[in-house]
Design a protein around this motif. Structure first.
Motif, PDB file in Angstrom:
ATOM      1  N   ASP A 185     -12.619   4.856   4.309  1.00  0.00           N
ATOM      2  CA  ASP A 185     -11.871   3.747   4.914  1.00  0.00           C
ATOM      3  C   ASP A 185     -12.632   3.069   6.045  1.00  0.00           C
ATOM      4  O   ASP A 185     -13.203   3.719   6.919  1.00  0.00           O
ATOM      5  CB  ASP A 185     -10.537   4.255   5.472  1.00  0.00           C
ATOM      6  N   ARG A 225      -1.523  12.319   7.087  1.00  0.00           N
ATOM      7  CA  ARG A 225      -0.749  11.797   8.219  1.00  0.00           C
ATOM      8  C   ARG A 225       0.699  12.260   8.086  1.00  0.00           C
ATOM      9  O   ARG A 225       1.607  11.450   7.878  1.00  0.00           O
ATOM     10  CB  ARG A 225      -0.881  10.262   8.270  1.00  0.00           C
ATOM     11  N   ASP A 248      -5.352   5.133  -5.674  1.00  0.00           N
ATOM     12  CA  ASP A 248      -6.020   5.978  -4.687  1.00  0.00           C
ATOM     13  C   ASP A 248      -6.333   7.352  -5.296  1.00  0.00           C
ATOM     14  O   ASP A 248      -5.997   7.615  -6.460  1.00  0.00           O
ATOM     15  CB  ASP A 248      -5.110   6.104  -3.451  1.00  0.00           C
ATOM     16  N   LYS A 261      -3.542  -0.725  -6.731  1.00  0.00           N
ATOM     17  CA  LYS A 261      -4.613   0.073  -6.099  1.00  0.00           C
ATOM     18  C   LYS A 261      -4.338   1.528  -6.466  1.00  0.00           C
ATOM     19  O   LYS A 261      -3.218   2.012  -6.282  1.00  0.00           O
ATOM     20  CB  LYS A 261      -4.553  -0.149  -4.592  1.00  0.00           C
ATOM     21  N   ASP A 309       0.862  -1.200   0.000  1.00  0.00           N
ATOM     22  CA  ASP A 309       0.000   0.000   0.000  1.00  0.00           C
ATOM     23  C   ASP A 309       0.893   1.244   0.000  1.00  0.00           C
ATOM     24  O   ASP A 309       2.076   1.178  -0.377  1.00  0.00           O
ATOM     25  CB  ASP A 309      -0.954  -0.061   1.211  1.00  0.00           C
ATOM     26  N   ASP A 310       0.364   2.363   0.387  1.00  0.00           N
ATOM     27  CA  ASP A 310       1.082   3.636   0.454  1.00  0.00           C
ATOM     28  C   ASP A 310       2.423   3.450   1.188  1.00  0.00           C
ATOM     29  O   ASP A 310       2.530   2.632   2.081  1.00  0.00           O
ATOM     30  CB  ASP A 310       0.185   4.607   1.257  1.00  0.00           C
ATOM     31  N   TRP A 344     -13.438   5.902  -3.113  1.00  0.00           N
ATOM     32  CA  TRP A 344     -14.362   5.903  -1.956  1.00  0.00           C
ATOM     33  C   TRP A 344     -15.825   6.224  -2.320  1.00  0.00           C
ATOM     34  O   TRP A 344     -16.564   6.787  -1.501  1.00  0.00           O
ATOM     35  CB  TRP A 344     -13.883   6.891  -0.882  1.00  0.00           C
TER      36      TRP A 344
HETATM   37  C1  GLA Z   1      -6.505   6.055   1.634  1.00  0.00           C
HETATM   38  C2  GLA Z   1      -7.105   4.707   1.213  1.00  0.00           C
HETATM   39  C3  GLA Z   1      -6.658   3.632   2.188  1.00  0.00           C
HETATM   40  C4  GLA Z   1      -5.128   3.576   2.242  1.00  0.00           C
HETATM   41  C5  GLA Z   1      -4.573   4.931   2.610  1.00  0.00           C
HETATM   42  C6  GLA Z   1      -3.061   4.961   2.539  1.00  0.00           C
HETATM   43  O1  GLA Z   1      -7.026   6.490   2.834  1.00  0.00           O
HETATM   44  O2  GLA Z   1      -8.505   4.792   1.156  1.00  0.00           O
HETATM   45  O3  GLA Z   1      -7.197   2.378   1.821  1.00  0.00           O
HETATM   46  O4  GLA Z   1      -4.630   3.154   1.001  1.00  0.00           O
HETATM   47  O5  GLA Z   1      -5.079   5.945   1.748  1.00  0.00           O
HETATM   48  O6  GLA Z   1      -2.536   6.216   2.865  1.00  0.00           O
END
Ligand code: GLA
Length: 598
Positions: free
Chosen positions: A270, A142, A183, A181, A81-82, A249
């Motif tokens: 999320d 964050r 985003d 993924k 992920d990120d 989302w």
């Molecule tokens: C967003 C996505 C999450 C995750 C975060 C990572 O909030 O919706 O699923 O990937 O970014 O920073």
């Protein structure tokens, strides 16, 4: 109808073992050539590690997927992920090698190829992450989290905006990833007024997504960006079909078109490890059965089974969460730390019968049959005619007796029927044509029901939602909030979610739609006749058109009174039900009592 009865306190279910029931279904549609013929399964670090992890943790999880037999059950995608990137330099993304040491190359450049090769050698698939804008979610939301991109404003622009072809070539051709993924914070959260943008920390990106304001969002440009990225991925990986997971989302009306450009698309913000967000995310996908099917899955987000309110101390809630994702045909992407897996949680994520319900080859998403207070019933038509998975859900914190009529899930109350609990195989006996269960707080009963169709040879939409596609045909979306979810078309409910009533009864076979919608039904020449009763919902009248393989089959003005139609659809490949936009407002429409006869 659903009948919440007097609350009865029952003992919480004890620890369960692996179910031994056979997964019966026979494939209805050959779909092996699709990238995601059934919902993707795998593991992702975000729910448990945020950005505070690296190659070592990912590989430990990958090892466990194999050793615990989870990979053999289908959990094959290991997705980063990120947080994997250090910066973008002269157009190319550099990997953060302090947490991905295998990416370091002698010439100073970086490559994720060794990481991907290791996963492939283990029989797994490898997933990566990007953002459709210039910057990522963590950078904006964050700022104190570890492993954020470093360098100048331009170097910290690790999102794929403006780099689709080069990024796709790097990630899919050079490095060999199988999944991405994509985003969307980069196109949502970096407007010129944002303080970090004003301070010069990030370049401004005029938002394409204005959160919870679809009418202020630029859905057209957002769609162009996702479409262009998807095309770049296809070009970069000829002969392969990497999977694209869209993560916008449910904003900017993406739920109405996102699945055209990705094999899965998030329907809500999320999830976290709470009962409340789990239900919220479930709801965001549950009303969209008509949008999903093979290669296009609604994604209510990654699993929280094993975490927080779904951990070993909350096995009833954890089983409910897993049951709901299974019946939705949602992607099953684990979000827990497998190094801390308890037997109770393992039995939940590894239950073969529950996984088989999720992975059923017909690819039908479960359809909401009834909602009343804390009780809800969802039924998923399986590939074998007359076989259904049924979830009876207690959303609340008090015990609840719940039942559903066999007829309401399309099964004959007069024919023999067997009902077994999907988790432990115990038999449930229907009485008076109803299946009833006593549910503990937050308990879901996931049942396998084998009976005979109410009318043999006849299918209603809930028997084959994967054959449906929904398109906007000029509808102007109202600004709406998640609290007042609105869906372009659904089975048995009106666009704002009230039950669809016909002559005083809940019409489980009808479609509640908005004027300005088009429903396509893939018949593939398998049906001879379609009957339905188009009516407007309200006092205004509205024009409708029904086409078969592009030719007009029926046309007229519908009002609130009955206008039953019986149409010859033999040999037709598809029919389209068009409720054109109504002048100036949002006339809701019903394609009542829709039946397809073989
Ligand atoms: C967003 C996505 C999450 C995750 C975060 C990572 O909030 O919706 O699923 O990937 O970014 O920073």
């Amino acid at each position: 109808m659903l009948k919440p009865g007097s609350a009865a306190r029952i003992a919480a279910i004890g620890l369960i073992g692996l179910a031994t029931m056979a997964a019966a279904p026979v494939a209805e549609r050959p779909s092996a050539t699709l990238a995601a013929a059934t919902p993707p399964m795998g593991w992702n670090p975000y729910n448990v590690f945020d950005l505070d992890y690296g190659e070592e943790e990912v590989m430990a999880q990958a090892d466990l997927l194999v050793k615990l037999g989870l990979a053999d059950l289908g959990y094959r995608y290991v997705n980063v992920d990120d947080g994997w990137w250090l910066r973008r330099d002269r157009g190319t993304i550099e990997v953060r090698t302090n947490i991905y040491p295998s990416a370091r190359r002698p010439d100073g450049s970086t490559s994720m190829r060794p990481f991907v090769d290791r996963l492939h050698a283990m029989g797994l698939k490898a997933g990566i992450y990007t953002d459709i804008g210039l910057n990522s979610c963590s950078q904006r939301w964050r700022p104190n989290t570890p492993n954020l991109p470093e360098g100048t404003v331009a170097q910290r622009e690790i999102g794929t905006y403006g780099h689709h072809a080069a990024d796709a070539a790097l990630l899919f051709a050079t490095w060999g990833f199988d999944f991405i993924k994509v985003d969307a914070c980069g196109v949502a959260d970096y407007g010129p007024d944002v303080e970090a943008v004003r301070r010069g920390r990030f370049r401004a990106f005029p938002p394409l997504i204005v959160r919870e304001r679809p009418a202020m969002s630029d859905a057209g440009e957002l769609a162009r960006q996702y479409a262009d990225f998807a095309a770049a991925v296809r070009r970069a990986a000829p002969g392969r079909q990497p999977l694209i997971s869209i993560c916008a989302w449910g904003q900017a009306d993406i739920n109405d078109w996102g699945l055209r450009y990705g094999q899965m698309s998030r329907t809500s913000f999320d999830i976290d490890a709470t009962w409340k967000t789990m239900l919220f995310n479930f709801d965001s996908a549950a009303s969209r059965a008509l949008f999903a099917g093979p290669n296009r899955w609604n994604d209510p987000d990654m699993l929280e089974v094993g975490n927080g309110e779904f951990d070993h101390d909350h096995l009833v809630a954890a089983r409910a969460h897993m049951s709901l994702w299974a019946i939705l045909a949602a992607p099953l992407i684990l979000g827990n730390d497998l190094r801390r897996l308890t037997p109770g949680i393992r039995d939940i994520i590894a239950n073969r019968t529950v996984i088989a319900i999720n992975q059923d080859p017909a690819g039908n998403q479960g359809v909401v049959i009834a909602r009343d207070g804390d009780g809800e019933v969802v039924a998923k038509a399986l590939a074998t005619p007359g076989h259904k998975a049924v979830a009876l859900i207690n959303r609340g914190r008090k015990p609840l007796d719940l039942s559903v009529a066999l007829a309401d899930i399309g099964l004959s109350p007069d024919a023999p029927v067997t009902v077994r609990d999907a988790w432990d195989g115990h038999v449930v006996r229907p009485a008076d044509g109803r299946i009833g269960v006593a549910l503990a707080p937050q308990e879901t009963a996931l049942l396998l029901v084998e009976g005979r169709s109410l009318e043999p040879g006849v299918s209603t939409p809930a028997d084959l939602p994967a054959r449906f596609e929904v398109a906007d045909e000029g509808y102007k979306a109202p600004d709406r909030t998640p609290a007042r979810q609105w869906v372009l078309a659904q089975i048995g409910f009106r666009p704002y979610g009230e039950p669809l009533m016909l002559d005083g009864r809940h019409d489980h076979a009808g479609l509640g739609v908005a004027a300005g919608s088009r429903i396509r039904i893939h018949l593939d020449g398998r049906y001879s006749r379609m009957t339905l009763d188009p009516r407007t919902l309200g006092s205004r009248s509205g024009r409708f058109t029904i086409r078969g393989d592009g030719k007009v089959l029926a046309q007229g003005t519908a009002s609130a009174t009955s206008q039953p139609l019986s149409l010859n659809v033999s040999k037709l490949h598809e029919v389209e039900l068009v409720a054109p936009p109504a002048a100036g407002d949002t006339v809701a429409f019903a394609w009542h009592a829709l039946r397809l006869r073989r």
